[in-house]
Design a protein around this motif. Sequence first.
Motif, PDB file in Angstrom:
ATOM      1  N   PHE A   1      44.964  56.390  37.664  1.00 42.37           N
ATOM      2  CA  PHE A   1      44.150  55.411  38.403  1.00 42.37           C
ATOM      3  C   PHE A   1      44.662  55.221  39.832  1.00 42.37           C
ATOM      4  O   PHE A   1      43.883  55.269  40.787  1.00 42.37           O
ATOM      5  CB  PHE A   1      44.158  54.074  37.651  1.00 42.37           C
ATOM      6  CG  PHE A   1      43.305  53.020  38.295  1.00 42.37           C
ATOM      7  CD1 PHE A   1      41.921  53.084  38.239  1.00 42.37           C
ATOM      8  CD2 PHE A   1      43.888  51.958  38.972  1.00 42.37           C
ATOM      9  CE1 PHE A   1      41.130  52.111  38.844  1.00 42.37           C
ATOM     10  CE2 PHE A   1      43.108  50.983  39.587  1.00 42.37           C
ATOM     11  CZ  PHE A   1      41.722  51.059  39.515  1.00 42.37           C
ATOM     12  N   VAL A   2      45.987  55.011  39.973  1.00 46.09           N
ATOM     13  CA  VAL A   2      46.517  54.677  41.302  1.00 46.09           C
ATOM     14  C   VAL A   2      46.777  55.917  42.169  1.00 46.09           C
ATOM     15  O   VAL A   2      47.126  55.784  43.330  1.00 46.09           O
ATOM     16  CB  VAL A   2      47.810  53.838  41.197  1.00 46.09           C
ATOM     17  CG1 VAL A   2      47.533  52.508  40.526  1.00 46.09           C
ATOM     18  CG2 VAL A   2      48.914  54.600  40.483  1.00 46.09           C
TER      19      VAL A   2
ATOM     20  N   ARG B   1      42.008  42.741  42.013  1.00 45.33           N
ATOM     21  CA  ARG B   1      42.023  41.777  40.903  1.00 45.33           C
ATOM     22  C   ARG B   1      42.231  42.469  39.562  1.00 45.33           C
ATOM     23  O   ARG B   1      42.390  41.807  38.528  1.00 45.33           O
ATOM     24  CB  ARG B   1      40.712  40.998  40.873  1.00 45.33           C
ATOM     25  CG  ARG B   1      40.497  40.113  42.101  1.00 45.33           C
ATOM     26  CD  ARG B   1      39.153  39.424  42.050  1.00 45.33           C
ATOM     27  NE  ARG B   1      38.908  38.643  43.264  1.00 45.33           N
ATOM     28  CZ  ARG B   1      37.758  38.032  43.536  1.00 45.33           C
ATOM     29  NH1 ARG B   1      36.754  38.104  42.651  1.00 45.33           N
ATOM     30  NH2 ARG B   1      37.603  37.357  44.655  1.00 45.33           N
ATOM     31  N   MET B   2      42.232  43.798  39.568  1.00 43.58           N
ATOM     32  CA  MET B   2      42.382  44.563  38.316  1.00 43.58           C
ATOM     33  C   MET B   2      43.864  44.662  37.960  1.00 43.58           C
ATOM     34  O   MET B   2      44.500  45.707  38.071  1.00 43.58           O
ATOM     35  CB  MET B   2      41.765  45.945  38.497  1.00 43.58           C
ATOM     36  CG  MET B   2      40.322  45.885  38.967  1.00 43.58           C
ATOM     37  SD  MET B   2      39.653  47.511  39.397  1.00 43.58           S
ATOM     38  CE  MET B   2      39.541  48.264  37.792  1.00 43.58           C
ATOM     39  N   LYS B   3      44.426  43.540  37.544  1.00 44.18           N
ATOM     40  CA  LYS B   3      45.870  43.444  37.358  1.00 44.18           C
ATOM     41  C   LYS B   3      46.394  44.383  36.275  1.00 44.18           C
ATOM     42  O   LYS B   3      47.527  44.860  36.349  1.00 44.18           O
ATOM     43  CB  LYS B   3      46.270  41.997  37.061  1.00 44.18           C
ATOM     44  CG  LYS B   3      46.110  41.063  38.268  1.00 44.18           C
ATOM     45  CD  LYS B   3      46.601  39.673  37.957  1.00 44.18           C
ATOM     46  CE  LYS B   3      46.621  38.799  39.213  1.00 44.18           C
ATOM     47  NZ  LYS B   3      45.276  38.589  39.776  1.00 44.18           N
ATOM     48  N   MET B   4      45.592  44.670  35.275  1.00 43.08           N
ATOM     49  CA  MET B   4      46.058  45.568  34.226  1.00 43.08           C
ATOM     50  C   MET B   4      46.226  46.987  34.778  1.00 43.08           C
ATOM     51  O   MET B   4      47.259  47.615  34.577  1.00 43.08           O
ATOM     52  CB  MET B   4      45.081  45.591  33.052  1.00 43.08           C
ATOM     53  CG  MET B   4      45.542  46.495  31.903  1.00 43.08           C
ATOM     54  SD  MET B   4      44.446  46.478  30.482  1.00 43.08           S
ATOM     55  CE  MET B   4      43.075  47.455  31.119  1.00 43.08           C
ATOM     56  N   TRP B   5      45.212  47.485  35.500  1.00 40.30           N
ATOM     57  CA  TRP B   5      45.272  48.852  36.010  1.00 40.30           C
ATOM     58  C   TRP B   5      46.261  48.990  37.160  1.00 40.30           C
ATOM     59  O   TRP B   5      46.740  50.086  37.442  1.00 40.30           O
ATOM     60  CB  TRP B   5      43.880  49.309  36.436  1.00 40.30           C
ATOM     61  CG  TRP B   5      42.907  49.329  35.305  1.00 40.30           C
ATOM     62  CD1 TRP B   5      41.753  48.604  35.189  1.00 40.30           C
ATOM     63  CD2 TRP B   5      43.014  50.088  34.094  1.00 40.30           C
ATOM     64  NE1 TRP B   5      41.141  48.855  33.983  1.00 40.30           N
ATOM     65  CE2 TRP B   5      41.896  49.778  33.298  1.00 40.30           C
ATOM     66  CE3 TRP B   5      43.957  51.002  33.605  1.00 40.30           C
ATOM     67  CZ2 TRP B   5      41.687  50.342  32.049  1.00 40.30           C
ATOM     68  CZ3 TRP B   5      43.746  51.569  32.359  1.00 40.30           C
ATOM     69  CH2 TRP B   5      42.624  51.240  31.599  1.00 40.30           C
TER      70      TRP B   5
ATOM     71  N   GLN C   1      50.218  46.198  42.817  1.00 46.27           N
ATOM     72  CA  GLN C   1      49.475  45.432  43.830  1.00 46.27           C
ATOM     73  C   GLN C   1      48.720  44.263  43.212  1.00 46.27           C
ATOM     74  O   GLN C   1      48.172  44.369  42.123  1.00 46.27           O
ATOM     75  CB  GLN C   1      48.511  46.361  44.561  1.00 46.27           C
ATOM     76  CG  GLN C   1      47.782  45.715  45.733  1.00 46.27           C
ATOM     77  CD  GLN C   1      47.007  46.740  46.555  1.00 46.27           C
ATOM     78  OE1 GLN C   1      47.248  47.943  46.452  1.00 46.27           O
ATOM     79  NE2 GLN C   1      46.083  46.272  47.369  1.00 46.27           N
ATOM     80  N   PHE C   2      48.674  43.147  43.941  1.00 46.75           N
ATOM     81  CA  PHE C   2      47.899  41.975  43.516  1.00 46.75           C
ATOM     82  C   PHE C   2      47.792  41.006  44.680  1.00 46.75           C
ATOM     83  O   PHE C   2      48.645  40.997  45.580  1.00 46.75           O
ATOM     84  CB  PHE C   2      48.534  41.276  42.307  1.00 46.75           C
ATOM     85  CG  PHE C   2      49.846  40.568  42.623  1.00 46.75           C
ATOM     86  CD1 PHE C   2      49.888  39.194  42.798  1.00 46.75           C
ATOM     87  CD2 PHE C   2      51.022  41.281  42.765  1.00 46.75           C
ATOM     88  CE1 PHE C   2      51.084  38.535  43.094  1.00 46.75           C
ATOM     89  CE2 PHE C   2      52.231  40.638  43.059  1.00 46.75           C
ATOM     90  CZ  PHE C   2      52.255  39.268  43.224  1.00 46.75           C
TER      91      PHE C   2
ATOM     92  N   TRP D   1      45.856  53.360  49.872  1.00 49.15           N
ATOM     93  CA  TRP D   1      44.519  53.057  49.348  1.00 49.15           C
ATOM     94  C   TRP D   1      44.523  51.669  48.734  1.00 49.15           C
ATOM     95  O   TRP D   1      45.475  50.909  48.911  1.00 49.15           O
ATOM     96  CB  TRP D   1      44.049  54.103  48.346  1.00 49.15           C
ATOM     97  CG  TRP D   1      45.104  54.772  47.521  1.00 49.15           C
ATOM     98  CD1 TRP D   1      45.743  54.275  46.442  1.00 49.15           C
ATOM     99  CD2 TRP D   1      45.644  56.092  47.739  1.00 49.15           C
ATOM    100  NE1 TRP D   1      46.642  55.188  45.953  1.00 49.15           N
ATOM    101  CE2 TRP D   1      46.587  56.325  46.727  1.00 49.15           C
ATOM    102  CE3 TRP D   1      45.401  57.106  48.666  1.00 49.15           C
ATOM    103  CZ2 TRP D   1      47.322  57.512  46.628  1.00 49.15           C
ATOM    104  CZ3 TRP D   1      46.113  58.286  48.569  1.00 49.15           C
ATOM    105  CH2 TRP D   1      47.063  58.479  47.553  1.00 49.15           C
ATOM    106  N   PHE D   2      43.434  51.332  48.054  1.00 49.68           N
ATOM    107  CA  PHE D   2      43.218  49.973  47.556  1.00 49.68           C
ATOM    108  C   PHE D   2      43.258  48.963  48.708  1.00 49.68           C
ATOM    109  O   PHE D   2      43.818  47.874  48.600  1.00 49.68           O
ATOM    110  CB  PHE D   2      44.213  49.601  46.456  1.00 49.68           C
ATOM    111  CG  PHE D   2      44.099  50.484  45.239  1.00 49.68           C
ATOM    112  CD1 PHE D   2      42.971  50.432  44.436  1.00 49.68           C
ATOM    113  CD2 PHE D   2      45.087  51.388  44.918  1.00 49.68           C
ATOM    114  CE1 PHE D   2      42.839  51.262  43.325  1.00 49.68           C
ATOM    115  CE2 PHE D   2      44.973  52.220  43.818  1.00 49.68           C
ATOM    116  CZ  PHE D   2      43.843  52.166  43.010  1.00 49.68           C
ATOM    117  N   ASP D   3      42.675  49.368  49.835  1.00 54.93           N
ATOM    118  CA  ASP D   3      42.573  48.510  51.012  1.00 54.93           C
ATOM    119  C   ASP D   3      41.682  47.305  50.689  1.00 54.93           C
ATOM    120  O   ASP D   3      40.587  47.457  50.143  1.00 54.93           O
ATOM    121  CB  ASP D   3      41.971  49.325  52.164  1.00 54.93           C
ATOM    122  CG  ASP D   3      41.888  48.539  53.470  1.00 54.93           C
ATOM    123  OD1 ASP D   3      42.494  47.454  53.550  1.00 54.93           O
ATOM    124  OD2 ASP D   3      41.208  49.025  54.397  1.00 54.93           O
TER     125      ASP D   3
END
Length: 572
Positions: A366-367, A384-388, A429-430, A454-456
Amino acid sequence: MKQLYTRWGRDVDPEHVLEEYPRPLMKREKFMNLNGWWDYRITRSRSMERPGVYDGKILVPFSPESALSGVKRQVKPGETLWYRRSFQHPAASGRDRILLHFGAVDQMCIVYVNQKRAGSHKGGYLPFDLDITRFLKEGENELCVQVRDVSDTSYHARGKQKLKRGGMFYTAQSGIWQTVWMETVPEDYIRELRCRPDYDKKEVEITVLSDAKMDVAVDLEGKLFAGMTNIPIRIPLERMESWTPEHPYLYLYTVVAGKDRVESYFAMRCFTVEKDRRGIPRLCLNHRPYFQKGILDQGYWPDGLYTAPSDEAMIFDITAMKEEGYCMIRKHCKIEPQRWYYHCDRLGMIVWQDMVNGGSAYHHWFVTYAATVFGLLHIRVTDRMKMWLSRKSPEGRKEFEKEIKSTIKVLYNHPSIAVWTLFNEGWGQFDTARLEQKMRALDPTRLIDAASGWFDQGTGDFQSTHNYFFRLGVKPEKERACILSEFGGFSMRVKGHCSTMQMYGYRIFADKKKFRRAYRNIWQEVAELEKDGLCAAVYTQLSDVEDEVNGILTYDREVRKTRLQKRKEQIR
């Protein structure tokens, strides 16, 4: 793995290990270095009972997993690492205090002095100190440290360490890995200095922090300024020298408060994002556009792992990169000893400092892989996808926030630091936007790369991209500067200078001429992109590390791949 040594590691003298003053930003006249041989034992029990016998000797501050420690054994979750040594009571007057300092202990430790608990600490990357005065006796004293390290099996900060090393993750280490030292201070002493240069007003603000109210005298290059502890002292500069990589000018000053005296330094510079004539956001140094040619630095050594074998070894890495034309180092997922930043300050090397990543086991599909696709398709994924993103634990999130604050506090005064990197590639990330604002409140003087790779989440000062596989390009935004925070990663093995038979990298070369040609060409591409709005680029990486052979230098620092001279001609 094949054990490699650097030239400095081969020359380590156990009686004289990393003897330089550990904290140049707040230097007192005398200190007692406690590096050297200690007793150690690794037990399979988590019992608090101290061992009656020890396994042998360990050379502090090298971790037991490293060759230079003399142990070379992995401390695993569920095991306990014990240290013990004796020392003579420092000479002190009646009301003086004795402070015991640890540069870093990975991950959790309890400190005992003369069999009494003196204090504890959690967090493998940050320094801490203890007032051990009341535990001491005349003559010989005993110091004992109990350490536990769960490495990458929990949510704690761990950087690039992994118990099952391989690829882009490296040998996990544990225990004491930075200098241990003591110093004598008066009963009322200077606890901390906070120095904030105001480049535009041509003045500096110095705050002397103490638990006591005392008069303060600041001697700045022969001129005296008076004040009080815990109240900012603003000092105008009649002659301002700007700090740049080409001219790393440092102002030296001395602070006297009561009976205490410390030496320090600062520099006048500012890092900003400002628009050019075409309206493109540019990364500026002292209000002038300044392209930052950067190198990614993991901070690993084949013989010392997280610990450089000597001060000279740290200097070598920095100066070698300056010789290569780099003006910036991105310190990746690790906090170095204070002396490393000091050398960047005085030698003129800009630093981008990562917060050390943590979180539970990463979902690499995923990351890494999915995230690359999201980036290509310009799909913004929420954090907000804290699990992933491996941040389900409330305790882990709270601990990370605490360590953000501590990292900024510890490194705040180093003028070389230009950028704080909050998250890297979604690792743990969170709450990116909230934490970016918290960091800006803690330090409004520096820039923030909120999500490197990523995950900007649309926050921070940069549009920050990693690109290892596709054609480089630039699409400037209206407000945020465009940076290439990782790229390159060209890999080439150099026979006799590799620690494993594995080969990890993003583009593999067997021919040295093709490697050098590709390296030159990609930097020519970057130069063209600067015209279109690219403000900085960070090449991967400074040195090989284990399987990852994409360094400019080999892991043992003996060969510079971009030149590949004969051995007698190589840089020293």
